[in-house]
Design a protein around this motif. Structure first.
Motif, short mmCIF file in Angstrom:
data_model
loop_
_atom_site.label_atom_id
_atom_site.label_comp_id
_atom_site.label_asym_id
_atom_site.label_seq_id
_atom_site.Cartn_x
_atom_site.Cartn_y
_atom_site.Cartn_z
N LEU A 190 7.55 -4.42 5.50
CA LEU A 190 8.64 -3.26 5.54
C LEU A 190 7.55 -2.03 5.48
CD1 LEU A 190 11.39 -2.66 3.32
CD2 LEU A 190 9.43 -1.06 3.37
N TYR A 191 7.93 -0.94 6.47
CA TYR A 191 7.02 0.10 6.61
C TYR A 191 8.02 1.36 6.48
CZ TYR A 191 4.33 -3.46 8.79
OH TYR A 191 3.83 -4.51 8.89
N THR A 192 7.80 2.30 5.72
CA THR A 192 8.30 3.45 5.61
C THR A 192 7.52 4.67 5.56
OG1 THR A 192 10.18 4.68 4.00
CG2 THR A 192 8.27 3.21 2.96
N GLU A 193 8.24 5.76 6.12
CA GLU A 193 7.48 7.15 5.85
C GLU A 193 8.43 8.29 5.47
OE1 GLU A 193 4.22 8.36 8.90
OE2 GLU A 193 5.69 6.98 10.05
N ILE A 194 8.17 9.10 4.28
CA ILE A 194 9.34 9.98 3.96
C ILE A 194 8.55 11.23 3.65
CG2 ILE A 194 11.01 10.28 2.05
CD1 ILE A 194 10.99 7.48 1.55
N ASN A 245 0.89 -1.26 0.29
CA ASN A 245 -0.12 0.11 0.02
C ASN A 245 1.14 1.45 -0.03
OD1 ASN A 245 -2.89 -0.57 0.38
ND2 ASN A 245 -1.88 -2.18 1.75
N LEU A 246 0.25 2.16 -0.78
CA LEU A 246 1.13 3.50 -0.84
C LEU A 246 0.36 4.78 -0.94
CD1 LEU A 246 4.19 4.83 -2.12
CD2 LEU A 246 2.59 5.35 -4.06
N ASN A 247 0.54 5.64 -0.12
CA ASN A 247 -0.20 6.84 0.09
C ASN A 247 0.70 8.14 0.22
OD1 ASN A 247 -3.22 6.21 0.77
ND2 ASN A 247 -2.03 4.85 1.99
N MET A 248 0.64 9.09 -0.96
CA MET A 248 1.38 10.01 -1.04
C MET A 248 0.82 11.32 -1.58
SD MET A 248 4.74 10.37 -3.76
CE MET A 248 5.86 11.49 -3.85
N LYS A 249 1.06 12.64 -0.75
CA LYS A 249 0.78 13.80 -1.15
C LYS A 249 1.73 14.39 -1.78
CE LYS A 249 -3.05 15.58 -0.36
NZ LYS A 249 -4.04 15.61 -1.22
N ALA A 305 4.46 4.20 3.00
CA ALA A 305 4.13 3.06 2.22
C ALA A 305 4.31 2.09 3.02
CB ALA A 305 4.97 2.77 0.96
N GLU A 306 3.71 0.44 2.82
CA GLU A 306 4.01 -0.46 3.63
C GLU A 306 3.62 -1.91 2.77
OE1 GLU A 306 1.19 -0.24 6.79
OE2 GLU A 306 -0.51 -0.69 5.59
N ILE A 307 4.65 -2.95 3.32
CA ILE A 307 4.57 -4.29 2.64
C ILE A 307 4.26 -5.07 3.91
CG2 ILE A 307 5.78 -6.16 1.43
CD1 ILE A 307 7.21 -4.21 -0.05
#
Length: 407
Positions: free
Chosen positions: A249-253, A202-206, A220-222
């Protein structure tokens, strides 16, 4: 009557010309498009058919592919394909006073082949893709959608061969040209999802795609990827295989004004590397898997049977850096103190990015506190000793000067 006949003939001729142009136009566009795809430097592409929908302000590309071409051998390697590409006017933006376009890809496949089609090569050749896109779509693209996509990575030179795929990819990007909601800091939205070996992506982006420097807020997360189904990858690159286990896998940028900050949090759960399934492996293979399994056990959080770490990073576009001490500290804390929660931390956002010239606050880890303080103490002691030696040399020099005066 003669005049009426001339008017009638003229009208019929104009209608006939319009019909003829309408019938010929798809073939003209198809010829032009295939010529453009065939003359790309390093690539070769082809379109099977094109259909026009003039009333809707759109046209459809039926069955398109694009291959990477080896400059020496001329061999083609598949890179991109789609069963249908729909390019049209975006009516939603038109109601807001902007004449922009949208594109929809049906069943697209993007294939990266090691040593043949690399992501860095695609990035280098992106100027050509932009030119082709401008030729195909005269309007600026404000919305993009991907339906039932597939992203694949191939390595044909390993044993076994590596073939990793993300399937059922759905992706939308809206307001890319900021045709509405123009007052927002991040007016554009990107959302994506997919499946990867029993797990989900899943991916969410502004973002603000029109900003001079990268400006976005992403997470985003796997989750729950089955490691057993990735055994070809592990055998090819790590010389081990997994008997059970899942990966997440979890990430925030976030980024603005050339600065970025974020973290990556990988997680392995219920991992079993050496088991009864390996009884037929040779002695060296068993030894290596025993070592790998032993390391996993050492750094495993026993109550939750998981191995995880959190790697924060921050910097600027020209000089990215990662806090390695913090990563190691998180591994040890996860193993012996607490388990890292398998979820997003919701701690990174664009408001937290410091402005240029503003001092960054480093997040100090347990190991950084321990070893960092010792390093500071040693450095301070060395500096004090150096100052003492300088003072003694100055005193000896003054003493010699006094002796010279008396003599």
């Amino acid at each position: 009557m003669k005049r009426s006949r001339k008017v009638g003939i003229t009208i019929v001729a104009v209608l006939a010309a319009i019909v003829a142009i309408r019938l010929a136009l798809p073939y003209v566009i198809l010829h032009y498009a295939n010529k453009s795809l065939a003359t790309m430097d390093g690539y070769y592409g082809h379109i099977r058919d094109i259909d026009l929908a003039i009333i809707r302000g759109a046209y459809k590309i039926d069955s398109v592919y694009l291959n990477k071409v080896d400059s020496v051998t001329g061999k083609q390697t598949p890179f991109f394909a789609a069963s249908l590409v729909d390019l049209s006017v975006e009516w939603n933006a038109l109601f807001h006073g902007s004449i922009v376009g949208e594109v929809v890809f049906q069943d697209p496949l993007i294939r990266f082949t090691k040593d043949k089609v690399e992501p860095k090569d695609v990035r280098k050749d992106s100027a050509q893709f932009d030119k082709i896109a401008d030729d195909f779509m005269p309007l600026s693209i404000n919305r993009m959608e991907i339906r039932n996509g597939n992203i694949q990575y191939l390595d044909q030179h390993t044993k076994p061969k590596v073939d990793i795929q993300m399937t059922d990819v759905y992706f939308t990007a809206t307001n890319l040209r900021n045709s509405y909601d123009s007052s927002a800091l991040l007016p554009s939205t990107v959302k994506g999802r997919g499946s990867i070996y029993d797990g989900t992506f899943n991916l969410n982006m502004k973002l603000n795609p029109l900003a001079e420097k990268p400006t976005f807020d992403l997470n985003a997360e796997i989750k729950n990827t089955n490691l057993v189904k990735l055994n070809d990858f592990f055998q090819a690159y790590a010389k081990v295989d997994v008997n059970k286990g899942t990966f997440g896998l979890y990430t925030e940028i976030a980024s603005k004004q050339g600065r970025f900050e974020g973290y990556v949090k990988p997680l392995l759960k219920d991992v079993d590397i050496l088991g009864k399934e390996d009884r037929d492996d040779n002695a060296f293979r068993k030894l290596w898997e025993a070592i790998a399994g032993g390391v996993s056990e050492i750094f495993e959080n026993q109550p939750k049977d998981q191995v995880a770490t959190k790697i924060p990073f921050r910097g600027n576009v020209e000089n990215p850096k990662a806090n390695i001490w913090y990563a190691i500290s998180e591994v040890l804390q996860n193993a012996f103190i607490r388990a890292i929660q398998p979820s997003l931390d919701n701690e990174i956002n664009i408001a937290a990015i410091p402005a240029p010239g503003e001092k960054e606050k480093e997040k100090e880890s347990f190991l950084g506190k321990v070893f960092g303080k010792k390093d500071d103490e040693k450095k301070k002691a060395r500096e004090n000793a150096r100052q003492e030696r300088k003072e003694k040399r100055r005193e000896r020099r003054r003493a010699r000067e006094e002796d010279d005066k008396h003599s």
